[in-house]
Scaffold this motif. Structure first.
Motif, PDB file in Angstrom:
ATOM      1  N   LEU A 135       0.494  -1.375  -0.152  1.00  0.00           N
ATOM      2  CA  LEU A 135       0.461   0.141  -0.020  1.00  0.00           C
ATOM      3  C   LEU A 135       0.565   1.165   0.201  1.00  0.00           C
ATOM      4  N   PHE A 136       0.678   2.484  -0.651  1.00  0.00           N
ATOM      5  CA  PHE A 136       1.252   3.153  -1.260  1.00  0.00           C
ATOM      6  C   PHE A 136       0.642   4.594  -0.444  1.00  0.00           C
ATOM      7  N   VAL A 137       0.374   5.244   0.090  1.00  0.00           N
ATOM      8  CA  VAL A 137       0.229   6.480   0.715  1.00  0.00           C
ATOM      9  C   VAL A 137       0.047   8.523   0.247  1.00  0.00           C
ATOM     10  N   TYR A 138      -0.135   9.051  -0.232  1.00  0.00           N
ATOM     11  CA  TYR A 138       0.446  10.153  -0.516  1.00  0.00           C
ATOM     12  C   TYR A 138      -0.236  10.915  -0.105  1.00  0.00           C
ATOM     13  N   THR A 139      -0.039  11.620   1.133  1.00  0.00           N
ATOM     14  CA  THR A 139      -0.653  12.774   1.489  1.00  0.00           C
ATOM     15  C   THR A 139       0.281  14.463   1.466  1.00  0.00           C
ATOM     16  N   ALA A 140      -1.068  15.438   2.090  1.00  0.00           N
ATOM     17  CA  ALA A 140      -0.514  16.811   1.475  1.00  0.00           C
ATOM     18  C   ALA A 140      -1.182  17.866   2.437  1.00  0.00           C
ATOM     19  N   SER A 141      -0.831  18.887   2.909  1.00  0.00           N
ATOM     20  CA  SER A 141      -1.760  19.519   3.237  1.00  0.00           C
ATOM     21  C   SER A 141      -3.208  20.504   2.283  1.00  0.00           C
ATOM     22  N   ASP A 142      -4.596  20.473   2.776  1.00  0.00           N
ATOM     23  CA  ASP A 142      -5.352  21.128   1.578  1.00  0.00           C
ATOM     24  C   ASP A 142      -4.216  22.442   1.226  1.00  0.00           C
ATOM     25  N   ASP A 143      -4.027  23.378   1.103  1.00  0.00           N
ATOM     26  CA  ASP A 143      -2.984  24.423   0.241  1.00  0.00           C
ATOM     27  C   ASP A 143      -2.397  23.413  -0.640  1.00  0.00           C
ATOM     28  N   ASN A 144      -1.359  22.022  -0.293  1.00  0.00           N
ATOM     29  CA  ASN A 144      -0.547  22.442  -1.461  1.00  0.00           C
ATOM     30  C   ASN A 144      -1.472  21.750  -2.588  1.00  0.00           C
ATOM     31  N   PHE A 145      -3.217  21.076  -2.159  1.00  0.00           N
ATOM     32  CA  PHE A 145      -3.164  20.264  -3.072  1.00  0.00           C
ATOM     33  C   PHE A 145      -4.430  21.459  -4.366  1.00  0.00           C
ATOM     34  N   ASN A 146      -4.397  21.466  -5.514  1.00  0.00           N
ATOM     35  CA  ASN A 146      -5.178  22.558  -6.353  1.00  0.00           C
ATOM     36  C   ASN A 146      -6.091  21.007  -6.442  1.00  0.00           C
ATOM     37  N   PRO A 147      -7.607  21.656  -6.718  1.00  0.00           N
ATOM     38  CA  PRO A 147      -8.245  20.732  -6.816  1.00  0.00           C
ATOM     39  C   PRO A 147      -9.324  21.110  -8.130  1.00  0.00           C
ATOM     40  N   ALA A 148      -8.651  22.375  -9.382  1.00  0.00           N
ATOM     41  CA  ALA A 148      -8.968  22.212  -9.720  1.00  0.00           C
ATOM     42  C   ALA A 148      -7.861  21.583 -11.407  1.00  0.00           C
ATOM     43  N   THR A 149      -6.698  20.868 -10.849  1.00  0.00           N
ATOM     44  CA  THR A 149      -5.578  20.939 -11.782  1.00  0.00           C
ATOM     45  C   THR A 149      -5.146  19.857 -11.160  1.00  0.00           C
ATOM     46  N   GLY A 150      -5.811  19.412  -9.541  1.00  0.00           N
ATOM     47  CA  GLY A 150      -5.272  17.618  -9.242  1.00  0.00           C
ATOM     48  C   GLY A 150      -3.575  17.959  -9.304  1.00  0.00           C
ATOM     49  N   GLU A 151      -2.397  18.896  -9.300  1.00  0.00           N
ATOM     50  CA  GLU A 151      -1.544  18.743  -8.738  1.00  0.00           C
ATOM     51  C   GLU A 151      -1.158  18.845  -7.276  1.00  0.00           C
ATOM     52  N   VAL A 152      -0.044  18.491  -7.115  1.00  0.00           N
ATOM     53  CA  VAL A 152      -0.181  18.759  -4.892  1.00  0.00           C
ATOM     54  C   VAL A 152       1.481  19.205  -4.763  1.00  0.00           C
ATOM     55  N   LYS A 153       1.743  19.949  -4.460  1.00  0.00           N
ATOM     56  CA  LYS A 153       3.214  20.056  -4.075  1.00  0.00           C
ATOM     57  C   LYS A 153       3.112  19.114  -2.322  1.00  0.00           C
ATOM     58  N   ASP A 154       4.402  19.528  -2.637  1.00  0.00           N
ATOM     59  CA  ASP A 154       5.283  19.086  -1.078  1.00  0.00           C
ATOM     60  C   ASP A 154       4.841  17.826  -0.220  1.00  0.00           C
ATOM     61  N   GLY A 155       4.488  16.470  -0.942  1.00  0.00           N
ATOM     62  CA  GLY A 155       3.318  15.652  -0.811  1.00  0.00           C
ATOM     63  C   GLY A 155       4.511  14.489   0.225  1.00  0.00           C
ATOM     64  N   TYR A 156       3.448  13.818   0.719  1.00  0.00           N
ATOM     65  CA  TYR A 156       4.415  13.125   1.578  1.00  0.00           C
ATOM     66  C   TYR A 156       4.247  11.757   1.205  1.00  0.00           C
ATOM     67  N   LEU A 157       4.694  10.784   0.715  1.00  0.00           N
ATOM     68  CA  LEU A 157       5.003   9.390   0.381  1.00  0.00           C
ATOM     69  C   LEU A 157       5.041   8.092   1.599  1.00  0.00           C
ATOM     70  N   ARG A 158       4.165   7.338   2.297  1.00  0.00           N
ATOM     71  CA  ARG A 158       5.341   6.384   3.171  1.00  0.00           C
ATOM     72  C   ARG A 158       4.690   5.696   2.320  1.00  0.00           C
ATOM     73  N   TYR A 159       4.908   3.903   3.380  1.00  0.00           N
ATOM     74  CA  TYR A 159       5.083   2.324   2.597  1.00  0.00           C
ATOM     75  C   TYR A 159       4.663   1.610   3.315  1.00  0.00           C
ATOM     76  N   VAL A 160       4.090   1.070   2.642  1.00  0.00           N
ATOM     77  CA  VAL A 160       2.972  -0.461   3.852  1.00  0.00           C
ATOM     78  C   VAL A 160       2.898  -1.701   3.552  1.00  0.00           C
ATOM     79  N   VAL A 161       3.720  -2.203   3.608  1.00  0.00           N
ATOM     80  CA  VAL A 161       3.865  -3.844   3.196  1.00  0.00           C
ATOM     81  C   VAL A 161       2.707  -5.314   4.045  1.00  0.00           C
TER      82      VAL A 161
END
Length: 200
Positions: free
Chosen positions: A129-155
């Motif tokens: 499982l891969f989980v990608y997170t970011a704060s609301d102000d780093n996600f653009n709901p009009a374009t789908g672009e995410v800045k400063d996202g954080y990716l963690r991993y679960v097996v």
């Protein structure tokens, strides 16, 4: 009285329209959801997202082994996930129980009992499982672009233990793998890379 009813109706319509605008377009949801998957897996992944009523729906059928889950627009922060398709029964059951209002512990206990009884199937092989997170102000709901996202991993390795894997029960250093919920259906290896200072 008629004026009051009319005003109430218009207020409800406005609320409904407002709720609908919170849901990004399907293309945007898919673009953002794919960011949780390894690059070579993105194009062929199945993607679940949300319709204008806020219901989870299949946005795209997949051609590989990955399933991506778009960000829930009704939850604070941005969070997308991608996981192996063999985890779908486990994930779907969790979503169903949460929708029923079950607590995190109730969800865990219910799935544990159902896996032990054979009602709910877990993968026989390790699955990721891969989980990608970011704060609301780093996600653009009009374009789908995410800045400063954080990716963690679960097996996921059901019923694995510290003894069977050689993994510690807690991390002792940055990005050190460790095992969570050992000895249960939800046993999994956690890998959380250090977060960049700009994202903290």
């Amino acid at each position: 009285m008629k004026k009051i009813l009319t005003a109430s109706f218009l207020f409800l319509v406005a609320l409904s329209a407002q709720g609908q605008t919170n849901v990004p377009a399907a293309e945007v949801q898919m673009k953002a959801a794919e960011l949780a998957a390894p690059t070579e897996k993105r194009e062929g992944a199945a993607v679940y997202g949300y319709d204008q009523k806020g219901e989870l729906v299949l946005l795209r059928k997949g051609t590989n082994e990955m399933v991506c889950l778009a960000d829930d627009p009704n939850q604070e922060g941005f969070s997308a996930a991608c996981y192996h398709k063999d985890l779908e029964p486990f994930m779907a059951r969790g979503r169903e129980l949460k929708k029923q209002g079950k607590s995190t512990k109730e969800v865990f206990d219910t799935r544990e009992a159902e896996v032990k009884s054979g009602k709910l199937k877990m993968p026989e092989q390790p699955t990721t499982l891969f989980v990608y997170t970011a704060s609301d102000d780093n996600f653009n709901p009009a374009t789908g672009e995410v800045k400063d996202g954080y990716l963690r991993y679960v097996v996921y390795i059901p019923y694995a233990t510290a003894e069977s894997t050689g993994l510690p029960l807690k991390p002792e250093g940055p990005a050190m793998p460790w095992i969570m919920y050992p000895g249960t259906h939800g046993a999994h290896i956690m890998i959380s890379p250090p977060m960049e200072k700009s994202k903290q």
